[in-house]
Design an enzyme around this catalytic site. Structure first.
Site, short mmCIF file in Angstrom:
data_model
loop_
_atom_site.label_atom_id
_atom_site.label_comp_id
_atom_site.label_asym_id
_atom_site.label_seq_id
_atom_site.Cartn_x
_atom_site.Cartn_y
_atom_site.Cartn_z
N ARG A 24 -4.36 11.65 7.28
CA ARG A 24 -4.27 10.74 6.13
C ARG A 24 -2.80 10.41 5.85
O ARG A 24 -1.89 10.99 6.44
CB ARG A 24 -4.92 11.36 4.90
CG ARG A 24 -4.39 12.75 4.59
CD ARG A 24 -4.35 13.10 3.16
NE ARG A 24 -3.46 12.25 2.41
CZ ARG A 24 -2.12 12.37 2.41
NH1 ARG A 24 -1.50 13.29 3.13
NH2 ARG A 24 -1.38 11.57 1.67
N GLY A 25 -2.61 9.46 4.91
CA GLY A 25 -1.25 8.98 4.62
C GLY A 25 -1.01 7.74 5.47
O GLY A 25 -1.28 7.75 6.68
N ALA A 26 -0.52 6.69 4.82
CA ALA A 26 -0.43 5.39 5.50
C ALA A 26 0.30 5.45 6.85
O ALA A 26 -0.25 5.03 7.87
CB ALA A 26 0.22 4.38 4.56
N ARG A 39 -9.82 2.55 8.52
CA ARG A 39 -9.55 2.54 7.06
C ARG A 39 -8.96 1.19 6.71
O ARG A 39 -8.09 0.70 7.43
CB ARG A 39 -8.59 3.67 6.65
CG ARG A 39 -9.27 5.01 6.44
CD ARG A 39 -8.36 6.01 5.77
NE ARG A 39 -8.56 6.10 4.33
CZ ARG A 39 -7.83 6.87 3.54
NH1 ARG A 39 -6.83 7.59 4.02
NH2 ARG A 39 -8.09 6.92 2.24
N GLN A 50 -4.88 15.51 -3.14
CA GLN A 50 -3.75 15.52 -2.20
C GLN A 50 -2.50 16.12 -2.85
O GLN A 50 -1.67 16.72 -2.16
CB GLN A 50 -3.44 14.09 -1.72
CG GLN A 50 -4.46 13.49 -0.78
CD GLN A 50 -5.52 12.69 -1.51
OE1 GLN A 50 -5.84 12.98 -2.66
NE2 GLN A 50 -6.08 11.70 -0.86
N ASP A 71 0.44 2.19 0.18
CA ASP A 71 -0.42 1.93 1.35
C ASP A 71 -0.31 0.49 1.81
O ASP A 71 -0.57 0.17 2.97
CB ASP A 71 -1.87 2.27 1.03
CG ASP A 71 -2.05 3.78 1.05
OD1 ASP A 71 -1.70 4.42 0.04
OD2 ASP A 71 -2.47 4.31 2.10
N ASN A 78 -1.71 1.78 -3.85
CA ASN A 78 -1.45 3.20 -3.54
C ASN A 78 -2.61 4.01 -4.12
O ASN A 78 -3.53 3.47 -4.74
CB ASN A 78 -0.10 3.63 -4.13
CG ASN A 78 0.33 4.99 -3.61
OD1 ASN A 78 0.31 5.23 -2.40
ND2 ASN A 78 0.71 5.90 -4.50
N LYS A 79 -2.55 5.30 -3.90
CA LYS A 79 -3.63 6.20 -4.30
C LYS A 79 -4.09 5.94 -5.73
O LYS A 79 -3.27 5.75 -6.63
CB LYS A 79 -3.12 7.64 -4.14
CG LYS A 79 -4.09 8.74 -4.52
CD LYS A 79 -5.44 8.64 -3.85
CE LYS A 79 -5.37 8.54 -2.35
NZ LYS A 79 -6.66 8.06 -1.74
O1 MRU Z 1 -6.13 8.48 0.93
P1 MRU Z 1 -4.78 8.94 1.38
O2 MRU Z 1 -4.54 10.38 1.14
O3 MRU Z 1 -4.50 8.53 2.81
O4 MRU Z 1 -3.76 8.13 0.45
C1 MRU Z 1 -2.40 8.29 0.68
C2 MRU Z 1 -1.54 7.60 -0.30
O5 MRU Z 1 -1.99 6.89 -1.17
C3 MRU Z 1 -0.05 7.73 -0.10
O6 MRU Z 1 0.61 7.62 -1.32
C4 MRU Z 1 0.44 6.62 0.85
O7 MRU Z 1 -0.36 6.54 1.98
C5 MRU Z 1 1.85 6.81 1.25
S1 MRU Z 1 2.07 8.19 2.37
C6 MRU Z 1 3.70 8.18 2.84
#
Ligand code: MRU
Length: 341
Positions: free
Chosen positions: A49-51, A86, A187, A228, A238-239
């Site tokens: 996970r994470g962009a 995703r 997270q 994201d 973002n999240k």
């Molecule tokens: O659903 P996730 O855990 O992949 O969401 C991640 C986020 O929203 C992060 O803030 C974003 O991807 C930046 S990670 C450097």
């Protein structure tokens, strides 16, 4: 392919392994991600996970499949499936666009391998540059609030917002980090708390609903989050929960910074309303599950709304901290994120 190791990705003996981010911090488990089905499943389950990390893992798998002898058509299909794994984080699409160009070359096997390795190396550098630019904005004794996880787990390098915090800590400027637990998938509570502990950075974990009173009590100096997808007008996906923090920060006169590599920019997306927002399973909201077990507290037939991300309007952002430097609201209003810039 070269042997490669980041905090949460490993390529060794021509196999891709991912650090299971659902098992952390209770268990450190490396899982194989050897084919498209396996990686797509890991991405859906947020084990990867994470962009930035999603895009890098997909690119590395494509390179490994090419090395193992997959043909151009098979690779094109794999690329399309990974691209659809995703919808919100545009790093995945941006990375795979580059892999697609490599696939179009006559000698596509070395081209794909070189491009995937380059993407990983570049991401490390992008994180360093974000940390350089962002840490200059952190004032001595800062109490920073952050959301979700934006660290080494989510990137190939030191992270984005968390990379800024880590660099500012090295410079002696962090008094405390308020870590939003980040419901529903925690997270913050699981991953950011773990990373900050490993880095020796002082932090306190809070539930998401505590941010407002902390701000009202003057205990937050700045909010730093990742992204994201950033639209051409500066709106930021973002999240889920990021938007509420931006509203709160604006109300309390607290700077709200977004840290991201340029691979998170979508110049062809005009504004936040055009960003696709992933909807996720009801079970994430009706209870909680992880390596610690599973519980459900809501009625078994509870109706649920569970968007994984929200959109923060550009007007609430104090600065976009990219690898290219700090972008001001004025520059964004003048179209610096628009196509052609
Ligand atoms: O659903 P996730 O855990 O992949 O969401 C991640 C986020 O929203 C992060 O803030 C974003 O991807 C930046 S990670 C450097």
């Amino acid at each position: 392919m070269q042997t490669l190791q980041t905090t949460s990705l490993r390529v060794s003996q021509d196999q891709l392994f991912i650090l299971d981010q659902q098992a952390l911090p209770q268990k450190k488990i490396w899982l194989p991600a050897d084919n498209v089905d396996a990686l797509v499943e890991h991405i859906h389950a947020l084990r990867v996970r994470g962009a930035p990390l999603i895009g890098l893992s997909a690119s590395l798998l494509l390179a490994l499949l090419a090395e193992r002898g997959a043909g151009r058509e098979e690779l094109a299909l794999a690329l399309a499936r990974l691209r659809a794994s995703r919808p919100t984080a545009v790093n995945l699409m941006n990375n795979l666009d580059r892999m697609k160009r490599a696939l179009a070359q006559a000698d596509f096997v070395p081209a794909l391998i070189a491009e995937a390795e380059r993407l990983v190396a570049e991401d490390k550098q992008l994180c360093e540059r974000i940390a350089d630019a962002g840490s200059a904005l952190v004032t001595p004794g800062s109490r920073i609030l952050t959301h979700c996880n934006t660290g080494g787990l989510a990137t190939a390098g030191v992270g984005t917002a968390l990379g800024v915090i880590a660099r500012a800590h090295q410079q002696g400027n962090i008094a405390n980090v308020w870590v939003d637990e980040t419901r529903p998938l925690l997270q913050g509570g699981r991953l950011t708390a773990w990373e900050l502990g490993e880095l020796g950075i002082p932090y306190q974990l809070i539930t998401d609903s505590m941010a407002a009173s902390l701000m009202a009590n003057g205990q937050v100096d700045a909010v730093w989050v990742g992204a994201d997808r950033i639209a051409a007008n500066g709106d930021v996906a973002n999240k889920i929960g990021t938007y509420s923090l931006a509203v709160l920060a604006t109300f309390h006169g607290i700077p709200f910074y977004v840290a991201a590599p340029h691979t998170t920019l979508d110049r062809h997306c005009p504004h936040g309303d055009a960003i696709p927002i992933e909807q996720r399973a009801a079970s994430e909201v009706t209870g909680v599950a992880g390596s610690f077990g599973a519980v459900q507290w809501a009625p078994h037939d509870a109706q649920v709304y569970n968007p994984a991300f929200d959109v923060t309007p550009a007007a609430l952002v104090s600065g976009w901290v990219l690898d290219t430097g700090v972008v001001s609201p004025q520059a964004v209003a003048e179209g610096i994120f628009a196509p052609g810039h």
